[in-house]
Design a protein around this motif. Structure first.
Motif, short mmCIF file in Angstrom:
data_model
loop_
_atom_site.label_atom_id
_atom_site.label_comp_id
_atom_site.label_asym_id
_atom_site.label_seq_id
_atom_site.Cartn_x
_atom_site.Cartn_y
_atom_site.Cartn_z
N GLU A 57 -16.96 16.84 -39.89
CA GLU A 57 -15.91 15.76 -39.36
C GLU A 57 -15.88 14.61 -39.79
O GLU A 57 -17.10 14.25 -40.07
CB GLU A 57 -15.82 16.04 -37.80
CG GLU A 57 -14.64 15.51 -37.23
CD GLU A 57 -14.89 15.77 -35.68
OE1 GLU A 57 -14.02 15.37 -34.97
OE2 GLU A 57 -15.84 15.98 -35.27
N SER B 7 -25.09 12.15 -38.77
CA SER B 7 -23.68 11.44 -39.16
C SER B 7 -24.25 10.31 -40.11
O SER B 7 -25.37 9.86 -40.17
CB SER B 7 -23.12 10.99 -38.07
OG SER B 7 -23.70 9.69 -37.53
N GLU C 31 -22.61 6.64 -41.33
CA GLU C 31 -21.76 5.50 -40.91
C GLU C 31 -21.44 4.61 -42.05
O GLU C 31 -22.25 4.26 -42.77
CB GLU C 31 -22.38 4.62 -39.94
CG GLU C 31 -21.34 3.41 -39.19
CD GLU C 31 -20.61 3.92 -38.14
OE1 GLU C 31 -19.74 3.40 -37.75
OE2 GLU C 31 -20.99 5.16 -37.55
N ILE D 80 -14.42 10.74 -38.81
CA ILE D 80 -13.88 10.19 -37.45
C ILE D 80 -13.59 8.60 -37.77
O ILE D 80 -14.51 7.87 -38.40
CB ILE D 80 -14.69 10.08 -36.30
CG1 ILE D 80 -15.16 11.65 -35.88
CG2 ILE D 80 -14.29 9.37 -35.09
CD1 ILE D 80 -16.14 11.81 -34.58
N TYR D 81 -12.29 8.23 -37.63
CA TYR D 81 -12.02 6.81 -37.72
C TYR D 81 -10.72 6.53 -36.86
O TYR D 81 -9.99 7.31 -36.46
CB TYR D 81 -11.55 6.56 -39.23
CG TYR D 81 -10.40 6.98 -39.84
CD1 TYR D 81 -9.32 6.30 -39.81
CD2 TYR D 81 -10.59 8.34 -40.35
CE1 TYR D 81 -8.20 6.91 -40.48
CE2 TYR D 81 -9.63 8.89 -41.07
CZ TYR D 81 -8.19 8.10 -40.91
OH TYR D 81 -7.23 8.78 -41.66
N GLN D 82 -10.64 5.29 -36.67
CA GLN D 82 -9.50 4.96 -35.34
C GLN D 82 -8.30 4.26 -36.28
O GLN D 82 -8.44 3.24 -36.90
CB GLN D 82 -10.00 3.99 -34.59
CG GLN D 82 -11.03 4.38 -33.62
CD GLN D 82 -11.57 3.48 -32.71
OE1 GLN D 82 -12.08 2.34 -33.12
NE2 GLN D 82 -11.49 3.70 -31.36
N PHE E 290 -15.94 4.19 -40.99
CA PHE E 290 -15.68 5.42 -40.38
C PHE E 290 -16.91 6.10 -40.40
O PHE E 290 -17.93 6.03 -40.94
CB PHE E 290 -14.77 6.12 -40.85
CG PHE E 290 -15.01 6.45 -42.49
CD1 PHE E 290 -15.59 7.68 -43.10
CD2 PHE E 290 -14.71 5.41 -43.82
CE1 PHE E 290 -15.81 7.73 -44.25
CE2 PHE E 290 -15.08 5.77 -44.86
CZ PHE E 290 -15.45 6.84 -45.51
N THR E 291 -16.97 7.52 -39.40
CA THR E 291 -18.33 8.11 -39.18
C THR E 291 -18.01 9.52 -40.06
O THR E 291 -17.06 10.38 -39.66
CB THR E 291 -18.53 8.30 -37.87
OG1 THR E 291 -18.72 6.84 -37.27
CG2 THR E 291 -19.63 8.93 -37.63
N GLU F 290 -10.63 10.28 -46.73
CA GLU F 290 -10.83 11.51 -45.95
C GLU F 290 -10.76 12.68 -46.47
O GLU F 290 -11.40 13.66 -46.58
CB GLU F 290 -9.72 11.24 -44.50
CG GLU F 290 -10.17 12.59 -43.71
CD GLU F 290 -9.14 12.43 -42.42
OE1 GLU F 290 -9.38 13.26 -41.61
OE2 GLU F 290 -8.14 11.88 -42.51
N VAL G 264 -19.40 12.87 -39.63
CA VAL G 264 -20.26 14.01 -38.84
C VAL G 264 -20.69 15.10 -39.75
O VAL G 264 -19.99 15.69 -40.28
CB VAL G 264 -19.55 14.57 -37.61
CG1 VAL G 264 -20.35 15.24 -36.73
CG2 VAL G 264 -18.91 13.19 -36.66
#
Length: 292
Positions: free
Chosen positions: A144, A114, A116, A146-148, A53-54, A133, A56
């Motif tokens: 922020e 960011s 990683e 970000i992850y899928q 996940f990133t 998170e 930001v």
């Protein structure tokens, strides 16, 4: 008359060789399934530990805050590795992907710095990611995360399906192997049913009759186990060294567990099958042996 001992020795050798090879082939298949099952766990960890996940970062973040975030992540139990990507590195990567520099027509760098983060396998699931998170959002300088989520859910779902399938195949192969080895030994002992009956009629005890058969098939099982382990080791060595693979097939733990499993299974099935088969013919009367 002198040829009879040689003929008997040849027949005995051939029957032992046939039994040993038959058992070793079955054990080889069992060992192969065992290796695949153990490798499935290795594959699961490999896939999960490549889920990332990133984080930001805020555009106004300073170097000290970036160091604090990296220090916190380095001590977090769920983090496997981290990589800091500055705004300059991020714009270079984007320019390489697009084939042109966005700064040329925008007049500024639209990207943020960011971090990683790759997570450990145990934390690569939706529930853990939500907790992670929530924790990271409290860090100073984080804009922020970000992850899928869909990808994580899909990976875990597919891994679960594959694990269930391999477990079912392993159980099926175990029952098939027991049945095949048992039948192979029963066929060998079947040809000696009259000998067993004669020994019983002259007063031999049950264990006295069983002992030579158990000893013979015990050695068959040991030799078959060694042959199966060597054949499996050779196959793994060939695949590992002559075919590209992302997995470490030549793994001492996997080889040890598989070798022990093959050895124990070969001995146990051989001994119990011979005991069962001899016991079966001990229960028959002489006249009944002609009709089985």
């Amino acid at each position: 008359m002198s040829k009879q001992p040689k003929v008997r020795t040849k027949k005995f050798f051939n029957s032992n060789l046939t039994t040993t090879i038959s058992i070793s082939l079955v054990l080889f298949l069992v060992g192969l399934i065992t290796v695949l099952s153990l490798l499935a766990n290795q594959m699961t960890s490999y896939v999960k530990e490549n889920i990332s996940f990133t984080i930001v970062l805020d555009d106004k973040i300073n170097g000290e805050e970036i160091s604090n975030i990296q220090d916190l992540l380095s001590t977090a139990p769920y983090v496997r590795s981290t990589e800091f990507i500055s705004r300059e590195e991020a714009i270079k990567e984007l320019a390489a992907e697009l084939g042109e520099d966005p700064e040329d027509f925008l007049g500024y760098n639209p990207l943020s710095a960011s971090v990683e983060v790759k997570v450990r396998a145990d934390y690569a699931n939706s529930k853990s990611m939500i907790l992670i998170e929530n924790e990271i959002r409290n860090y100073s300088g984080v804009k922020e995360i970000i992850y899928q989520k869909n990808v994580i859910d899909m990976v875990n779902s597919n891994i679960q399906k594959v694990s269930i399938f391999l477990f079912a195949v392993a159980v099926l192969m175990l029952f098939i192997s027991i049945g095949l080895i048992n039948n192979t030994i029963r066929l060998q002992i079947y040809s000696k049913r009259f000998t067993i009956n004669t020994m019983k009629l002259v007063g031999a005890t049950s264990w006295f009759i069983r002992k030579p058969f158990v000893g013979r098939f015990l050695w068959n099982g040991i030799v078959a186990s060694v042959l199966a382990a060597l054949a499996l080791g050779g196959l793994i060595y060939y695949v590992q060294n002559y075919h590209l693979t992302m997995l470490n097939l030549w793994n001492e733990e996997i080889l040890m567990v598989t070798g022990i499993a093959i050895f124990i299974l070969g001995i146990l099935i051989s001994v119990f099958s011979s005991l069962s088969a001899v016991g079966r013919y001990l229960r028959y009367k002489t006249n009944d042996l002609y009709y089985i």
